[in-house]
Design an enzyme around this catalytic site. Structure first.
Site, PDB file in Angstrom:
ATOM      1  N   ASN A  46      43.779  27.199  35.276  1.00  0.00           N
ATOM      2  CA  ASN A  46      44.139  26.756  33.885  1.00  0.00           C
ATOM      3  C   ASN A  46      42.736  26.427  33.430  1.00  0.00           C
ATOM      4  OD1 ASN A  46      43.618  24.549  35.127  1.00  0.00           O
ATOM      5  ND2 ASN A  46      45.552  23.529  34.701  1.00  0.00           N
ATOM      6  N   HIS A  97      40.730  24.019  34.608  1.00  0.00           N
ATOM      7  CA  HIS A  97      40.544  22.595  34.825  1.00  0.00           C
ATOM      8  C   HIS A  97      39.013  22.752  35.307  1.00  0.00           C
ATOM      9  CE1 HIS A  97      43.108  22.101  38.469  1.00  0.00           C
ATOM     10  NE2 HIS A  97      41.748  22.390  38.670  1.00  0.00           N
ATOM     11  N   GLU A 155      42.321  18.601  32.665  1.00  0.00           N
ATOM     12  CA  GLU A 155      43.310  19.799  32.648  1.00  0.00           C
ATOM     13  C   GLU A 155      43.189  20.079  30.968  1.00  0.00           C
ATOM     14  OE1 GLU A 155      44.466  20.812  35.102  1.00  0.00           O
ATOM     15  OE2 GLU A 155      45.750  19.558  36.321  1.00  0.00           O
TER      16      GLU A 155
HETATM   17  C1  F6R Z   1      38.239  19.660  43.230  1.00  0.00           C
HETATM   18  C2  F6R Z   1      38.541  19.927  41.747  1.00  0.00           C
HETATM   19  C3  F6R Z   1      39.233  20.895  41.190  1.00  0.00           C
HETATM   20  C4  F6R Z   1      39.196  22.474  42.160  1.00  0.00           C
HETATM   21  C5  F6R Z   1      39.820  23.452  41.253  1.00  0.00           C
HETATM   22  C6  F6R Z   1      39.688  24.864  42.041  1.00  0.00           C
HETATM   23  O1  F6R Z   1      37.748  18.526  43.360  1.00  0.00           O
HETATM   24  O2  F6R Z   1      38.264  18.885  41.069  1.00  0.00           O
HETATM   25  O3  F6R Z   1      38.695  21.349  39.779  1.00  0.00           O
HETATM   26  O4  F6R Z   1      37.660  22.696  41.924  1.00  0.00           O
HETATM   27  O5  F6R Z   1      40.963  23.075  41.353  1.00  0.00           O
HETATM   28  O6  F6R Z   1      40.486  24.579  43.554  1.00  0.00           O
HETATM   29  P1  F6R Z   1      40.177  25.841  44.595  1.00  0.00           P
HETATM   30  O7  F6R Z   1      38.770  25.725  44.714  1.00  0.00           O
HETATM   31  O8  F6R Z   1      41.130  25.278  45.802  1.00  0.00           O
HETATM   32  O9  F6R Z   1      40.771  27.088  43.903  1.00  0.00           O
END
Ligand code: F6R
Length: 251
Positions: A136, A138, A143
């Site tokens: 999304n 973030h 968010e």
């Molecule tokens: C982690 C964080 C999140 C992740 C994101 C992607 O500390 O802040 O923003 O970087 O959710 O997660 P993955 O890498 O599991 O797809």
């Protein structure tokens, strides 16, 4: 924004590691902003390997993680503190006193956020921030519909984030609904940023982040305004960027 599309996850991890390693060789007491999730796992593997080979050290490095779930203790296997210990810290020589993570169990989470922000400032800000990206858009746990002006703060997790992160928990219900996260203001104050993206599920959001409108609806789009961002993605996550670059060549 500097965009590097590499062949696969292995190449992405190795490229990201070389940026972190050169940062630490040139400035051993660098302040690193670290991320959790699946994407940086390969980067951490590469860092551990090169550290063990004696190429560099974390002896003077200082770390601040992006976020932590509210309510989970450092010992909880799903806490980000636990993740960092298992994925990186226990294999390297970083000093425990130099590791900083928001405390998900602080008596006052508001005070914890202010203190965290203060500690980052006292260390002179983040030299190199590593980011992943949510489907999304973030970054950290900022968010969609984020307030760009906020520093570290308590966030409510988006339904999509809860769903995406349920894979690490036994059930959807167990995923915490809130977290403490560095804000966009904190992230944007970093001197240098690397954003990592891997796999087809990140292709559309990566395209929107780089070529779309700068909007709180796509939190990562704010990175277009930072003057030192490197995006490293594999061919799957970069699929729509490749098409765009080809189109531009033919204009
Ligand atoms: C982690 C964080 C999140 C992740 C994101 C992607 O500390 O802040 O923003 O970087 O959710 O997660 P993955 O890498 O599991 O797809």
């Amino acid at each position: 924004m500097h965009i590097e599309i590499v062949q696969n996850y292995e190449a992405l991890s190795s490229k990201a590691a070389s940026i972190v390693i050169s940062q630490l060789i040139l400035k051993p007491d660098s302040v690193l902003g670290l991320a959790t999730g699946s994407t940086p796992e390969g980067l951490y593997q590469h860092l551990i390997k090169k550290y063990k080979e004696g190429l560099f050290t974390f002896k003077e490095a200082i770390s601040f993680n992006l976020d932590e779930y509210l309510g989970l203790s450092a010992e909880h296997p799903n806490s980000y503190r636990y993740y960092m210990e298992e994925q990186l810290f226990k294999y390297i020589d970083i000093k425990t006193d130099n590791i900083h993570m928001p405390d998900g169990q602080a008596t006052s989470s508001i005070e914890e956020c202010l203190n965290y922000e203060d500690k980052i400032k006292k260390h002179g800000g983040i030299d190199l921030q590593i980011l992943g990206i949510g489907r999304n858009g973030h970054i950290g746990f900022n968010e969609p519909d984020v307030d760009f002006k906020k520093g570290t703060h308590v966030v409510k997790l988006d339904a999509q984030t809860i769903e995406d992160n349920a894979r690490f928990f036994d059930s959807l219900e167990e995923v915490p609904k809130e977290a403490i996260s560095m804000g966009i203001k904190t992230i944007m104050s970093s001197k240098k940023i690397i954003l990592l993206a891997s796999g087809p599920a990140k292709a559309q959001i990566l395209y929107d982040t780089i070529y779309g409108k700068i909007t709180p609806k796509v939190p990562a789009s704010v990175l277009q305004l930072h003057n030192d961002v490197t995006i490293i993605c594999d061919e799957e996550a970069g699929a729509l960027l490749i098409n765009k670059q080809m189109e531009e060549k033919h204009v």
